[in-house]
Design a protein around this motif. Structure first.
Motif, PDB file in Angstrom:
ATOM      1  N   ALA A   5       0.652  -1.085   0.029  1.00 49.27           N
ATOM      2  CA  ALA A   5      -0.126  -0.013   0.063  1.00 49.27           C
ATOM      3  C   ALA A   5       0.943   1.285   0.006  1.00 49.27           C
ATOM      4  O   ALA A   5       0.587   2.225  -0.585  1.00 49.27           O
ATOM      5  CB  ALA A   5      -1.036  -0.052   1.102  1.00 49.27           C
ATOM      6  N   GLU A   6       1.992   1.082   0.445  1.00 50.88           N
ATOM      7  CA  GLU A   6       2.926   2.419   1.032  1.00 50.88           C
ATOM      8  C   GLU A   6       3.484   2.819  -0.448  1.00 50.88           C
ATOM      9  O   GLU A   6       3.793   3.937  -0.822  1.00 50.88           O
ATOM     10  CB  GLU A   6       3.707   2.332   1.681  1.00 50.88           C
ATOM     11  N   ALA A   7       3.906   1.630  -1.184  1.00 49.76           N
ATOM     12  CA  ALA A   7       4.294   1.661  -2.425  1.00 49.76           C
ATOM     13  C   ALA A   7       3.353   2.379  -3.310  1.00 49.76           C
ATOM     14  O   ALA A   7       3.938   3.312  -4.406  1.00 49.76           O
ATOM     15  CB  ALA A   7       4.774   0.631  -2.914  1.00 49.76           C
ATOM     16  N   VAL A   8       2.197   1.866  -3.608  1.00 51.51           N
ATOM     17  CA  VAL A   8       1.013   2.533  -4.337  1.00 51.51           C
ATOM     18  C   VAL A   8       0.945   3.994  -4.052  1.00 51.51           C
ATOM     19  O   VAL A   8       0.705   4.875  -5.002  1.00 51.51           O
ATOM     20  CB  VAL A   8      -0.357   1.807  -4.193  1.00 51.51           C
ATOM     21  N   GLY A   9       0.986   4.403  -2.708  1.00 52.14           N
ATOM     22  CA  GLY A   9       0.981   5.877  -2.334  1.00 52.14           C
ATOM     23  C   GLY A   9       1.924   6.770  -2.888  1.00 52.14           C
ATOM     24  O   GLY A   9       1.881   7.824  -3.429  1.00 52.14           O
ATOM     25  N   ALA A  10       3.103   6.092  -2.801  1.00 54.94           N
ATOM     26  CA  ALA A  10       4.311   6.730  -3.289  1.00 54.94           C
ATOM     27  C   ALA A  10       4.379   7.096  -5.045  1.00 54.94           C
ATOM     28  O   ALA A  10       4.364   7.995  -5.329  1.00 54.94           O
ATOM     29  CB  ALA A  10       5.484   5.939  -3.124  1.00 54.94           C
ATOM     30  N   LEU A  11       3.641   5.974  -5.696  1.00 51.37           N
ATOM     31  CA  LEU A  11       3.580   5.991  -6.965  1.00 51.37           C
ATOM     32  C   LEU A  11       2.461   7.217  -7.243  1.00 51.37           C
ATOM     33  O   LEU A  11       2.969   7.799  -8.231  1.00 51.37           O
ATOM     34  CB  LEU A  11       3.139   4.540  -7.567  1.00 51.37           C
ATOM     35  N   GLU A  12       1.422   6.994  -6.804  1.00 54.50           N
ATOM     36  CA  GLU A  12       0.381   7.975  -6.934  1.00 54.50           C
ATOM     37  C   GLU A  12       1.070   9.463  -6.549  1.00 54.50           C
ATOM     38  O   GLU A  12       0.822  10.417  -7.451  1.00 54.50           O
ATOM     39  CB  GLU A  12      -0.665   7.925  -6.212  1.00 54.50           C
ATOM     40  N   SER A  13       1.657   9.697  -5.394  1.00 51.92           N
ATOM     41  CA  SER A  13       2.083  11.194  -5.422  1.00 51.92           C
ATOM     42  C   SER A  13       3.351  11.537  -6.303  1.00 51.92           C
ATOM     43  O   SER A  13       3.263  12.720  -6.877  1.00 51.92           O
ATOM     44  CB  SER A  13       2.628  11.206  -3.885  1.00 51.92           C
TER      45      SER A  13
END
Length: 135
Positions: A5-13
């Protein structure tokens, strides 16, 4: 392989910002959010070999999933390491072996900014993670 989940958040930002300046600022913010390592973890045994900057790395296995913590004195490296941790924390040892570092930083739009020495350093960090996961 699905992303933590944290990686998905990083990608989105990172994909939401356009310019390199904005990306660099975001990178620094990621580095600042990295929790500090305890002084007792900043020992020779936890120092990653192959990095120009000092990087300490510790890892522990919990219910078959790896959690890593790291620290560096260099701001840019701290940000890059924070993004690497976002990508790998919570993975199993087998999933850790399959992480494609150049692809990850390419997706974040940061690969052009990775000098060969930074790239080598991050590869050294990932290699150390893989070594720890094999013990």
């Amino acid at each position: 392989m699905s992303l933590p989940a944290e990686a998905v958040g990083a990608l989105e930002s990172f994909q939401a910002v356009g310019s390199w300046e904005q990306r660099a600022r975001l990178l620094m913010q990621w580095g600042e959010r990295l929790p500090p390592l305890a002084d007792e973890d900043k020992v020779e045994a936890n120092l990653v070999q192959g990095c120009e900057s000092l990087v300490w790395l510790v890892g522990r296995l919990s219910d078959g999933h790896w959690q890593f913590a790291a620290s560096s004195e260099a701001r840019m490296i701290r940000g890059l390491v924070a993004l690497l941790l976002a990508r790998v924390n919570g993975l199993s040892a087998a999933e850790l072996q399959a992480v494609d570092l150049p692809d990850w930083f390419n997706q974040l739009g940061l690969s052009r900014q990775l000098s060969p020495s930074r790239s080598n350093g991050l590869n050294a960090v990932l290699q150390r993670m893989r070594e720890l996961s094999r013990t």
